[in-house]
Structure formats: structure tokens, C-alpha cells
Design an enzyme around this catalytic site. Structure first.
Site, PDB file in Angstrom:
ATOM      1  N   TRP A 167     101.188 -21.361  -7.359  1.00  0.00           N
ATOM      2  CA  TRP A 167      99.832 -21.302  -7.911  1.00  0.00           C
ATOM      3  C   TRP A 167      98.874 -20.511  -7.031  1.00  0.00           C
ATOM      4  CZ3 TRP A 167      97.046 -23.195  -4.003  1.00  0.00           C
ATOM      5  CH2 TRP A 167      97.659 -24.162  -3.164  1.00  0.00           C
ATOM      6  N   ASN A 168      99.259 -20.197  -5.784  1.00  0.00           N
ATOM      7  CA  ASN A 168      98.228 -19.619  -4.900  1.00  0.00           C
ATOM      8  C   ASN A 168      97.944 -18.145  -5.186  1.00  0.00           C
ATOM      9  OD1 ASN A 168     100.691 -18.895  -3.821  1.00  0.00           O
ATOM     10  ND2 ASN A 168     100.104 -19.244  -1.699  1.00  0.00           N
ATOM     11  N   LYS A 191     108.840 -18.802 -14.752  1.00  0.00           N
ATOM     12  CA  LYS A 191     108.235 -20.127 -14.858  1.00  0.00           C
ATOM     13  C   LYS A 191     107.097 -20.199 -13.851  1.00  0.00           C
ATOM     14  CE  LYS A 191     108.463 -23.901 -12.857  1.00  0.00           C
ATOM     15  NZ  LYS A 191     107.003 -24.105 -12.904  1.00  0.00           N
ATOM     16  N   PRO A 192     105.857 -20.062 -14.330  1.00  0.00           N
ATOM     17  CA  PRO A 192     104.731 -20.113 -13.398  1.00  0.00           C
ATOM     18  C   PRO A 192     104.447 -21.557 -12.983  1.00  0.00           C
ATOM     19  CG  PRO A 192     103.917 -19.881 -15.640  1.00  0.00           C
ATOM     20  CD  PRO A 192     105.426 -19.873 -15.721  1.00  0.00           C
ATOM     21  N   ALA A 193     103.651 -21.717 -11.954  1.00  0.00           N
ATOM     22  CA  ALA A 193     103.271 -23.062 -11.512  1.00  0.00           C
ATOM     23  C   ALA A 193     102.457 -23.749 -12.606  1.00  0.00           C
ATOM     24  CB  ALA A 193     102.462 -22.970 -10.229  1.00  0.00           C
ATOM     25  N   GLY A 245     107.563 -20.481  -3.002  1.00  0.00           N
ATOM     26  CA  GLY A 245     107.015 -21.837  -3.003  1.00  0.00           C
ATOM     27  C   GLY A 245     107.411 -22.559  -1.738  1.00  0.00           C
ATOM     28  N   SER A 246     107.469 -23.868  -1.849  1.00  0.00           N
ATOM     29  CA  SER A 246     107.715 -24.680  -0.656  1.00  0.00           C
ATOM     30  C   SER A 246     109.181 -24.581  -0.218  1.00  0.00           C
ATOM     31  CB  SER A 246     107.362 -26.138  -0.949  1.00  0.00           C
ATOM     32  OG  SER A 246     108.176 -26.624  -1.996  1.00  0.00           O
ATOM     33  N   GLU A 267     110.976 -16.853  -0.960  1.00  0.00           N
ATOM     34  CA  GLU A 267     109.792 -16.720  -0.100  1.00  0.00           C
ATOM     35  C   GLU A 267     109.269 -18.121   0.101  1.00  0.00           C
ATOM     36  OE1 GLU A 267     108.966 -14.075   1.295  1.00  0.00           O
ATOM     37  OE2 GLU A 267     109.729 -12.437   0.064  1.00  0.00           O
ATOM     38  N   LEU A 268     109.513 -18.700   1.272  1.00  0.00           N
ATOM     39  CA  LEU A 268     109.215 -20.124   1.470  1.00  0.00           C
ATOM     40  C   LEU A 268     108.058 -20.297   2.463  1.00  0.00           C
ATOM     41  CD1 LEU A 268     112.969 -21.232   1.479  1.00  0.00           C
ATOM     42  CD2 LEU A 268     111.417 -20.953  -0.458  1.00  0.00           C
ATOM     43  N   CYS A 301     100.847 -18.546   2.325  1.00  0.00           N
ATOM     44  CA  CYS A 301     101.955 -18.821   3.252  1.00  0.00           C
ATOM     45  C   CYS A 301     101.899 -17.934   4.484  1.00  0.00           C
ATOM     46  CB  CYS A 301     103.289 -18.703   2.535  1.00  0.00           C
ATOM     47  SG  CYS A 301     103.412 -17.178   1.618  1.00  0.00           S
ATOM     48  N   GLU A 398     102.782 -26.895   7.592  1.00  0.00           N
ATOM     49  CA  GLU A 398     101.977 -25.836   6.981  1.00  0.00           C
ATOM     50  C   GLU A 398     100.697 -26.495   6.454  1.00  0.00           C
ATOM     51  OE1 GLU A 398     103.987 -23.729   3.844  1.00  0.00           O
ATOM     52  OE2 GLU A 398     102.874 -21.912   4.264  1.00  0.00           O
TER      53      GLU A 398
HETATM   54  P1  ADP Z   1     103.613 -25.879  -3.674  1.00  0.00           P
HETATM   55  O1  ADP Z   1     103.851 -26.933  -2.662  1.00  0.00           O
HETATM   56  O2  ADP Z   1     103.015 -24.626  -3.183  1.00  0.00           O
HETATM   57  O3  ADP Z   1     103.017 -26.360  -4.963  1.00  0.00           O
HETATM   58  P2  ADP Z   1     106.196 -25.896  -4.928  1.00  0.00           P
HETATM   59  O4  ADP Z   1     107.420 -25.455  -4.240  1.00  0.00           O
HETATM   60  O5  ADP Z   1     106.036 -27.332  -5.261  1.00  0.00           O
HETATM   61  O6  ADP Z   1     105.046 -25.353  -3.996  1.00  0.00           O
HETATM   62  O7  ADP Z   1     105.962 -25.067  -6.246  1.00  0.00           O
HETATM   63  C1  ADP Z   1     106.311 -23.715  -6.408  1.00  0.00           C
HETATM   64  C2  ADP Z   1     106.919 -23.535  -7.768  1.00  0.00           C
HETATM   65  O8  ADP Z   1     108.096 -24.348  -7.831  1.00  0.00           O
HETATM   66  C3  ADP Z   1     106.057 -23.971  -8.940  1.00  0.00           C
HETATM   67  O9  ADP Z   1     106.280 -23.100 -10.021  1.00  0.00           O
HETATM   68  C4  ADP Z   1     106.580 -25.351  -9.250  1.00  0.00           C
HETATM   69  O10 ADP Z   1     106.366 -25.721 -10.592  1.00  0.00           O
HETATM   70  C5  ADP Z   1     108.052 -25.155  -8.998  1.00  0.00           C
HETATM   71  N1  ADP Z   1     108.810 -26.388  -8.743  1.00  0.00           N
HETATM   72  C6  ADP Z   1     108.407 -27.526  -8.170  1.00  0.00           C
HETATM   73  N2  ADP Z   1     109.405 -28.424  -8.137  1.00  0.00           N
HETATM   74  C7  ADP Z   1     110.480 -27.831  -8.699  1.00  0.00           C
HETATM   75  C8  ADP Z   1     111.841 -28.219  -8.968  1.00  0.00           C
HETATM   76  N3  ADP Z   1     112.289 -29.426  -8.628  1.00  0.00           N
HETATM   77  N4  ADP Z   1     112.662 -27.331  -9.573  1.00  0.00           N
HETATM   78  C9  ADP Z   1     112.206 -26.095  -9.902  1.00  0.00           C
HETATM   79  N5  ADP Z   1     110.966 -25.669  -9.685  1.00  0.00           N
HETATM   80  C10 ADP Z   1     110.107 -26.512  -9.104  1.00  0.00           C
END
Ligand code: ADP
Length: 482
Positions: A167-168, A191-193, A245-246, A267-268, A301, A398
Site C-alpha cells: 500500500w505504500n 493483487k494490490p494491497a 511487502g513484509s 522486495e522485502l 522500505c 522496521e
Molecule cells: P505490510 O506489512 O506492508 O502491509 P504485507 O506483506 O502484509 O506488508 O502486505 C503486502 C502485500 O501482501 C499486500 O498486497 C497484502 O495484501 C499481501 N498479503 C498479506 N498477507 C498475505 C498472504 N498471506 N498471502 C499473500 N499475500 C498477502
């Protein structure tokens, strides 16, 4: 909620409303999952509902993967020049609609409008860059091991690409993944956030207007990322998974993707150090630290997560830095002059308040008065913590918010040791006037990217990516297509 109770409470500029879509974009059509459920998208500055998006299920994701697989052969068969022309038409539309897109971004993500405009430009730049790269995808002629035979390689599109984005950066993280895929002749499912689906859907709308054929780009929105994510990470027709993402979710997706041996780009999380040496230009270092720590409210990040400052310049640096932080304005991203918008959600803001309190309880000192914000918006005041120690949780975690933490070091070896004391390895920054030290320290830092007297390290020409647990692969630059 269902389709009959959308509850839109926010009013957006007309040009922005014209870009709002609420269905999933599959095979060139806006579709609703069979159950008809939707999820609300909220403005983090006010808590108001902006829109209600279709809540995709695994079945919707499977439809999107099949749509992409069906569309890909004809797209891949076009000349690279033709694909480039379509991408350039998309770039032109993104540029034409930059203000409408930026308003949409500020509404759903919260960042100040100036930052949203910069992100739309940055996001569009990847589309132009990879349009330019498309006609230059070439193979190799290799020395033959024997007479009468010739060896050559072709670079072929890898297949359907799935992209899971955060989402950032609701526009740029999509274009940085999708543009190289499309340039190479792949089809994509995004698949966006769940916090920021509207920018992704607007990108799809403009891609269709630009002439991207039906099915070549698909967007599946969902409030249940695990269910849709599982399909995108395991479906046999998906040949490549790209994720930002994370680290927690990234490692989970890597495990899922291993089952069908998918190519992956990850990209974590980061834990960027910004090192200020005793010979640094302090004004430059302070400006860099402000820009890097507080960009997007600290929610990137590559944001500076740890300020490492030499003992001898600690007081001078901190006093100038605090004055600059005091001048930062917090408020809704739509207001002119605002530097820090709301955090993405209430829970993100609460996590920061808790992390801050824990750090102070562990012995760090806060140098600013931090007003608590009442009301529906998820605002957090900026903060400067000194007397921090590497043993504290905040050194490893982080932060993802506007909390600046300053640590001390006595010599270069200690600075490098502290900087590398993390599992992350994305971005790092050093400020020093000594040319030999610039090279020495940059090479000693275990990071994918090092900014030397500079924090603006991103761009279409830059190979962006990390080492250690910050990820795999590089995005952008001539490497991005690979
Ligand atoms: P943040 O902590 O920055 O929100 P996330 O890793 O939770 O980072 O989210 C990044 C992306 O990963 C988003 O699109 C979120 O919907 C997706 N996401 C979160 N959990 C899962 C999962 N279990 N499987 C697949 N995608 C996921």
C-alpha cells in the site's frame, strides 16, 4: 458488506471519480465475485469511505490466471516495437491523468499531494523505461564448441506473472513489476494491497484505454490476501511471482512458490542505516536524513531506520535535525504545506505509539513534544529519540513511521559493524567528504544499495533491490526485464 450498500461518503474531484472502479478487472471486463461481497476503502485522514471494492475469492483469482494465460500468446507474438507503442500510450495516459491519479492516491493512501504527484511521475517513468527496453531484448551468439554447429540463445517471455503489491506506493510498485512483464511479452495478474486497490484499478482502466489487450493485465482486489495470494503463488499456469511487502509474507510466499518452482522476485523489509561521519557536510546530512526518514510519513522500505552519528558531531547534528523535524507539518495530505500525512491505518498508528513508549521505557530520550491526535484520522506526530542502544527492539525492527532514532559511534569500524548488525540489507546511506572512505565503507556495507552523500537513490534507471533477507532480484534498470 454487499453490493447494495456501498456507503460512499467522500467526494473526490470529478476527474478522479471518473477513474474510480470497484470491480475486479479480469479478461478486459469489470467483474464481481459470485457472492457479491465488497470491502470498504477508507481515507486514512478522515476514516471516511471512498469506495467499496469487489472482494475476490480464490475462484476470481483462478479466472484471472486463466485470462492471462489465454491472452499471452497473441501479446507475445506482437513485435516488441508494437508492445512498446502500447506501453507508451499507457505512459501518455498516466501522465495526462497525473493529477486525478494523485488525488486518488492521497485519498486512499494518505500521502501529501506533492508526494502523490511525484509517485505518479515515478510510476509512469517505469512504463516509459520498459517500453524503451522492449525492442532491445536480445539473445546471444556463443562460440561454438565444434565445427559446423552454431550456438545461440533467445530470451523468451517467462509466462504468466503474478504481482502482489503493497500500500505504500500504490502506483509505482505496480508499474515497476507490470511494465517489464508486458514489455517482455508476458501477461500479468496483480493483487494490490487491500488498503489501496483504487489506484491499481485506475491503472488497469488506463491500460485498457491505451490498448493493452483484454487479459494481458488483470487486477484482483481482495480483503482476504491469503486466499487470493495462495492461488497466485501456487497456480501451475503462473510462472513468475513478484512481491513487494513484509519479510514475513514474502518468506511464506517463497515457500508456496517453491512447490511449482516459480521464478520469484522479492522486495522485502529494510532497516536502513544513515551514517554521518565526523567529516560530513552536516547541513547536507540533516537534509538527507529528514527526506529519507520522513518520506511518505516514514512508511517506505528504504526510509532511514537508524541514524548512526559520530560522537564528535552528535550534538551539532541532533540540534539542527530537531529544528527541521519541529518544522514538519502533520495533517491531511490534501492540505497545502503538509509534510506528513496519516499513517495507513489506526492499527499502524497504535503500533508506532507502542514501539515509541517501549523505546523510551528502555532508556531512550524523546527530544520533541509529541501531541496525541484525537479524531478518526490515523495521525502520528514526528519524533526524535536519542540515547538509543542497539539492544533495543527498535534497532532491529522496521519502524515504518515518523520516529527518528539516533545512535552513537566512535570510529569507522564501529559504524560499519553497527550498520551491518541486521538481517536486512536493502538501502543504506553514508555522509562523508573523504573519497577513500566513501568507497571503503560503501563496499563494506552489506546492502543492495548505498547512497553516498545522497538519499534520492531510486529511479527508472536504478537496479532496485536488496541482499540478505531484504529480497531477491532487481527491479527497474536494464536488469528489470530479467
Ligand atoms: P505490510 O506489512 O506492508 O502491509 P504485507 O506483506 O502484509 O506488508 O502486505 C503486502 C502485500 O501482501 C499486500 O498486497 C497484502 O495484501 C499481501 N498479503 C498479506 N498477507 C498475505 C498472504 N498471506 N498471502 C499473500 N499475500 C498477502
Amino acid at each position: 458488506m454487499t453490493r447494495d450498500e456501498p456507503e460512499h461518503t467522500i467526494s473526490l474531484p470529478e476527474a478522479t471519480t471518473a477513474l474510480v472502479r470497484e470491480g475486479c478487472f479480469v479478461g478486459g471486463s469489470w467483474i464481481e465475485p459470485e457472492h457479491g461481497r465488497r470491502f470498504r476503502v477508507q481515507d486514512p485522514a478522515t476514516g471516511e469511505t471512498i469506495a467499496a471494492c469487489a472482494d475476490a475469492t480464490a475462484k476470481t483469482a483462478e479466472l484471472a490466471v486463466h485470462a492471462a494465460a489465454d491472452a499471452m500468446p497473441a501479446w507475445a507474438a506482437l513485435t516488441a516495437r508494437r508492445r512498446a507503442e502500447v506501453l507508451l500510450a499507457w505512459y501518455d495516459l498516466l501522465t495526462e491523468h497525473r493529477e486525478a491519479l494523485a488525488a486518488l492516491m492521497t485519498a486512499e493512501q494518505g500521502k501529501p499531494l506533492a508526494e502523490s504527484l511525484a509517485e505518479v511521475d515515478y510510476g509512469a517513468s517505469f512504463v516509459r523505461w520498459f517500453a524503451e527496453e522492449a525492442p532491445r531484448i536480445a539473445g546471444e551468439i556463443l562460440a561454438s564448441p565444434s565445427d559446423g554447429r552454431r550456438l545461440l540463445t533467445l530470451r523468451q517471455p517467462v509466462g504468466v506473472v503474478s504481482a502482489i503489491t503493497p500500500w505504500n506506493f500504490p502506483v509505482a510498485m505496480i508499474t515497476r513489476k507490470v511494465a517489464p512483464a508486458l514489455a517482455a511479452g508476458c501477461a500479468a495478474v496483480v493483487k494490490p494491497a487491500e488498503d489501496t486497490p483504487l489506484c491499481a484499478l485506475a491503472l488497469a482502466e488506463l491500460a485498457q484505454q491505451a490498448g493493452v489487450p483484454d487479459g494481458v493485465l488483470n487486477v484482483v482486489t481482495s480483503s482476504e490476501p491469503a486466499e487470493v495470494g495462495r492461488v497466485l503463488a501456487t497456480h501451475p499456469l503462473v510462472r513468475k511471482l513478484t512481491f513487494t511487502g513484509s519479510t514475513r509474507v514474502g518468506t511464506h510466499l517463497l515457500e508456496l512458490a517453491a512447490g511449482t518452482v516459480k521464478r520469484t522476485s522479492m522486495e522485502l523489509g529494510g532497516n536502513a542505516p544513515l551514517i554521518v561521519f565526523d567529516d560530513a557536510d552536516l547541513d547536507r546530512a540533516v537534509n538527507g536524513a529528514i527526506a529519507s526518514r520522513f518520506r511518505n510519513g516514514g512508511q517506505t522500505c528504504i526510509c532511514t531506520n537508524r541514524l548512526l552519528v559520530h560522537d564528535s558531531v552528535q550534538d551539532a547534528f541532533v540540534s539542527r535535525f530537531v529544528e527541521c523535524v519541529r518544522a514538519l507539518r502533520v495533517g491531511p495530505g490534501t492540505e497545502p504545506g503538509v509534510d506528513i500525512g496519516p499513517m495507513i491505518s489506526k492499527s499502524a498508528a497504535d503500533r508506532l505509539t507502542e514501539l515509541h513508549a517501549e523505546t523510551v521505557a528502555a532508556g531512550a530520550t524523546e527530544l520533541l513534544d509529541r501531541p496525541a491526535f484525537e479524531g478518526p484520522g490515523s495521525f502520528v506526530a514526528p519524533s526524535v529519540l536519542v540515547d538509543a542502544e542497539p539492544s533495543m527492539r527498535i534497532f532491529r525492527e522496521e519502524i515504518f513511521g515518523p520516529i527518528a532514532v539516533v545512535y552513537r559511534f566512535a570510529d569507522e569500524a564501529a559504524a560499519v559493524r553497527l550498520a551491518n548488525e541486521t538481517d536486512a540489507g536493502l538501502a543504506s546511506y553514508i555522509y562523508t567528504a573523504d573519497a577513500a572512505r566513501q568507497w571503503r565503507v560503501a563496499e563494506a556495507l552489506e546492502y543492495g544499495m548505498v547512497g553516498v552523500n545522497e538519499v534520492a537513490i531510486t529511479g527508472d534507471a536504478v537496479p532496485f533491490g536488496g541482499i540478505k533477507q531484504s529480497g531477491l532480484g532487481r527491479e527497474g534498470s536494464t536488469h528489470g526485464i530479467d
